[in-house]
Design a protein around this motif. Structure first.
Motif, PDB file in Angstrom:
ATOM      1  N   LEU A  56     -13.570   0.399  -5.397  1.00  0.00           N
ATOM      2  CA  LEU A  56     -12.855  -0.871  -5.491  1.00  0.00           C
ATOM      3  C   LEU A  56     -12.155  -1.005  -6.842  1.00  0.00           C
ATOM      4  CD1 LEU A  56     -12.241  -3.645  -4.181  1.00  0.00           C
ATOM      5  CD2 LEU A  56     -14.282  -4.503  -5.370  1.00  0.00           C
ATOM      6  N   SER A  57     -10.880  -1.230  -6.808  1.00  0.00           N
ATOM      7  CA  SER A  57     -10.086  -1.493  -8.003  1.00  0.00           C
ATOM      8  C   SER A  57      -8.848  -2.269  -7.578  1.00  0.00           C
ATOM      9  CB  SER A  57      -9.671  -0.190  -8.696  1.00  0.00           C
ATOM     10  OG  SER A  57      -8.754   0.534  -7.892  1.00  0.00           O
ATOM     11  N   MET A  58      -8.228  -2.923  -8.529  1.00  0.00           N
ATOM     12  CA  MET A  58      -7.001  -3.641  -8.202  1.00  0.00           C
ATOM     13  C   MET A  58      -5.929  -2.659  -7.735  1.00  0.00           C
ATOM     14  SD  MET A  58      -7.759  -6.825  -8.608  1.00  0.00           S
ATOM     15  CE  MET A  58      -6.303  -7.853  -8.862  1.00  0.00           C
ATOM     16  N   ARG A  59      -5.925  -1.480  -8.291  1.00  0.00           N
ATOM     17  CA  ARG A  59      -4.949  -0.469  -7.879  1.00  0.00           C
ATOM     18  C   ARG A  59      -5.175  -0.064  -6.421  1.00  0.00           C
ATOM     19  NH1 ARG A  59      -3.975   5.464 -10.749  1.00  0.00           N
ATOM     20  NH2 ARG A  59      -2.410   6.207  -9.253  1.00  0.00           N
ATOM     21  N   ALA A  60      -6.449   0.182  -6.055  1.00  0.00           N
ATOM     22  CA  ALA A  60      -6.753   0.590  -4.681  1.00  0.00           C
ATOM     23  C   ALA A  60      -6.390  -0.507  -3.686  1.00  0.00           C
ATOM     24  CB  ALA A  60      -8.231   0.953  -4.555  1.00  0.00           C
ATOM     25  N   VAL A  61      -6.656  -1.749  -4.071  1.00  0.00           N
ATOM     26  CA  VAL A  61      -6.310  -2.873  -3.193  1.00  0.00           C
ATOM     27  C   VAL A  61      -4.797  -2.986  -3.066  1.00  0.00           C
ATOM     28  CG1 VAL A  61      -6.448  -5.369  -2.894  1.00  0.00           C
ATOM     29  CG2 VAL A  61      -8.440  -4.103  -3.716  1.00  0.00           C
ATOM     30  N   GLY A  62      -4.095  -2.825  -4.192  1.00  0.00           N
ATOM     31  CA  GLY A  62      -2.647  -2.880  -4.151  1.00  0.00           C
ATOM     32  C   GLY A  62      -2.048  -1.793  -3.275  1.00  0.00           C
ATOM     33  N   GLU A  63      -2.609  -0.595  -3.357  1.00  0.00           N
ATOM     34  CA  GLU A  63      -2.107   0.508  -2.531  1.00  0.00           C
ATOM     35  C   GLU A  63      -2.302   0.219  -1.048  1.00  0.00           C
ATOM     36  OE1 GLU A  63      -4.182   3.905  -3.978  1.00  0.00           O
ATOM     37  OE2 GLU A  63      -2.817   4.220  -5.687  1.00  0.00           O
ATOM     38  N   ARG A  64      -3.425  -0.401  -0.704  1.00  0.00           N
ATOM     39  CA  ARG A  64      -3.661  -0.738   0.701  1.00  0.00           C
ATOM     40  C   ARG A  64      -2.643  -1.757   1.202  1.00  0.00           C
ATOM     41  NH1 ARG A  64      -7.827  -0.306   4.657  1.00  0.00           N
ATOM     42  NH2 ARG A  64      -8.823   1.228   3.320  1.00  0.00           N
ATOM     43  N   LEU A  65      -2.167  -2.596   0.305  1.00  0.00           N
ATOM     44  CA  LEU A  65      -1.190  -3.615   0.664  1.00  0.00           C
ATOM     45  C   LEU A  65       0.250  -3.140   0.464  1.00  0.00           C
ATOM     46  CD1 LEU A  65      -2.971  -6.686  -0.948  1.00  0.00           C
ATOM     47  CD2 LEU A  65      -2.655  -6.294   1.496  1.00  0.00           C
ATOM     48  N   GLY A  66       0.405  -1.929  -0.048  1.00  0.00           N
ATOM     49  CA  GLY A  66       1.741  -1.422  -0.313  1.00  0.00           C
ATOM     50  C   GLY A  66       2.382  -2.046  -1.536  1.00  0.00           C
ATOM     51  N   ARG A  67       1.558  -2.496  -2.484  1.00  0.00           N
ATOM     52  CA  ARG A  67       2.055  -3.132  -3.697  1.00  0.00           C
ATOM     53  C   ARG A  67       1.390  -2.491  -4.911  1.00  0.00           C
ATOM     54  NH1 ARG A  67       4.650  -7.949  -2.275  1.00  0.00           N
ATOM     55  NH2 ARG A  67       5.147  -7.760  -0.066  1.00  0.00           N
ATOM     56  N   THR A  68       1.909  -2.787  -6.074  1.00  0.00           N
ATOM     57  CA  THR A  68       1.287  -2.324  -7.301  1.00  0.00           C
ATOM     58  C   THR A  68       0.144  -3.273  -7.669  1.00  0.00           C
ATOM     59  OG1 THR A  68       2.713  -3.642  -8.747  1.00  0.00           O
ATOM     60  CG2 THR A  68       3.503  -1.434  -8.103  1.00  0.00           C
ATOM     61  N   ALA A  69      -0.744  -2.798  -8.520  1.00  0.00           N
ATOM     62  CA  ALA A  69      -1.830  -3.653  -8.979  1.00  0.00           C
ATOM     63  C   ALA A  69      -1.290  -4.883  -9.703  1.00  0.00           C
ATOM     64  CB  ALA A  69      -2.758  -2.867  -9.903  1.00  0.00           C
ATOM     65  N   MET A  70      -0.220  -4.709 -10.464  1.00  0.00           N
ATOM     66  CA  MET A  70       0.333  -5.830 -11.211  1.00  0.00           C
ATOM     67  C   MET A  70       0.794  -6.957 -10.300  1.00  0.00           C
ATOM     68  SD  MET A  70      -0.076  -5.304 -14.369  1.00  0.00           S
ATOM     69  CE  MET A  70       0.943  -6.642 -14.952  1.00  0.00           C
ATOM     70  N   ALA A  71       1.235  -6.612  -9.095  1.00  0.00           N
ATOM     71  CA  ALA A  71       1.711  -7.638  -8.176  1.00  0.00           C
ATOM     72  C   ALA A  71       0.592  -8.561  -7.718  1.00  0.00           C
ATOM     73  CB  ALA A  71       2.373  -6.983  -6.967  1.00  0.00           C
ATOM     74  N   LEU A  72      -0.651  -8.106  -7.826  1.00  0.00           N
ATOM     75  CA  LEU A  72      -1.779  -8.905  -7.349  1.00  0.00           C
ATOM     76  C   LEU A  72      -2.208  -9.968  -8.354  1.00  0.00           C
ATOM     77  CD1 LEU A  72      -4.065  -6.071  -5.891  1.00  0.00           C
ATOM     78  CD2 LEU A  72      -2.057  -7.166  -4.863  1.00  0.00           C
ATOM     79  N   TYR A  73      -1.920  -9.744  -9.626  1.00  0.00           N
ATOM     80  CA  TYR A  73      -2.463 -10.617 -10.661  1.00  0.00           C
ATOM     81  C   TYR A  73      -1.897 -12.033 -10.624  1.00  0.00           C
ATOM     82  CZ  TYR A  73      -4.575  -6.462 -12.661  1.00  0.00           C
ATOM     83  OH  TYR A  73      -5.337  -5.329 -12.857  1.00  0.00           O
TER      84      TYR A  73
END
Length: 285
Positions: A56-73
């Protein structure tokens, strides 16, 4: 791997858990189309379910959503806050409106462990208010099945609660189920702690047993066969030295790792017997 809940920003984390309106975030771009807190939490759960807590990481979550980790913040400040939201979302699967119903899917969560006396599953439907044992059993079975659907939740320490609405609703449901047992407050607190930790502990053992073969490359059957044979060589007087253990294993019909569901059911029954014995005496009239 133990992860502590409540490690993020308390103000922001609790606001997200309790659905407060988003506050303006300065210095960051606005929301991305198609993203939401709910979508991010769902993706986080999907990552943890499929790959475990370590992945689990913000990067892994972002990849699952097709986005970068920065987009989640813009939506979730960081991994710590995300974990709190994931934990509470999973507990939201537990019944709240009708917490006294036993889970129809309970045994389907435990392949290969269906007791013969319940060939078509445990009885479902509402329990009478005075049937606190049935209500508590239903609560425990639902929580046990939930933990096995999401075993990574068992790595979230209970030292500090998330304090989300679903977590508190699960506790409220247990207290509601126990109310007819008429326990004194001190005994009630002990019963709640014992029940929650019993379910959590048995679920962790079951989850570990399921993952052992994949993690070690050795099946349970091969593991026990190799060690049992060697144990007989090293301790030919094993039965004489440990007669009670041998008798228990013979009666149980297998090695200690077998029958996790039966251990859950019988252990829960013992706890409920103790709770019944501690209940306040009823008026004989």
């Amino acid at each position: 791997m133990t992860v502590y809940a409540g490690q993020g920003d308390a103000h922001r984390s609790l606001a997200l858990l309790w659905g407060a309106p988003a506050e303006p975030r300065t210095g960051r771009s606005g929301p991305k189309p198609g993203l939401s807190v709910d979508a991010i939490v769902s993706a986080g759960i999907a990552v943890a379910d499929a790959e475990g807590m370590a992945a689990l990481s913000m990067r892994a979550v972002g990849e699952r959503l097709g986005r970068t980790a920065m987009a989640l913040y813009t939506y979730v400040p960081g991994k710590a806050e995300l974990l709190d939201l994931m934990h509470d979302r999973v507990l939201a699967e537990l019944p709240v409106e009708r917490p006294t119903e036993r889970p129809a899917e309970y045994l389907s969560e435990l392949p290969g462990e269906r007791p013969a006396e319940y060939p078509s599953g445990l009885p479902d439907g509402p329990f009478a208010a005075e049937d606190w044992r049935g209500a508590v059993t239903a609560w425990a079975e639902n929580l046990y099945a939930c933990y096995l659907r999401h075993p990574w939740v068992l790595q979230v320490s209970q030292a500090r609660p998330v304090l989300g609405p679903a977590e508190l609703a699960a506790m409220e449901a247990l207290l509601r189920a126990l109310r007819p047992a008429a326990l004194a407050p001190r005994r009630l607190r002990g019963a709640v702690a014992a029940l929650w930790q019993f379910v959590r502990g048995l679920a962790a053992t079951t989850a570990d047993a399921r993952g052992a073969a994949a993690a070690t490359g050795v099946t349970d059957e091969d593991w026990w066969a190799g060690r049992s044979a060697r144990l007989v060589e090293l301790a030919p007087d094993f039965a004489e030295r440990f007669p009670l253990l041998v008798a228990l294993q013979s009666e149980g019909g297998g090695a200690p790792e077998d029958g996790h569901l039966e251990a859950f059911r019988s252990g829960l029954a013992v706890l409920l017997d103790g709770i019944a014995a501690e209940g306040l005496p009823t008026d004989p009239r």
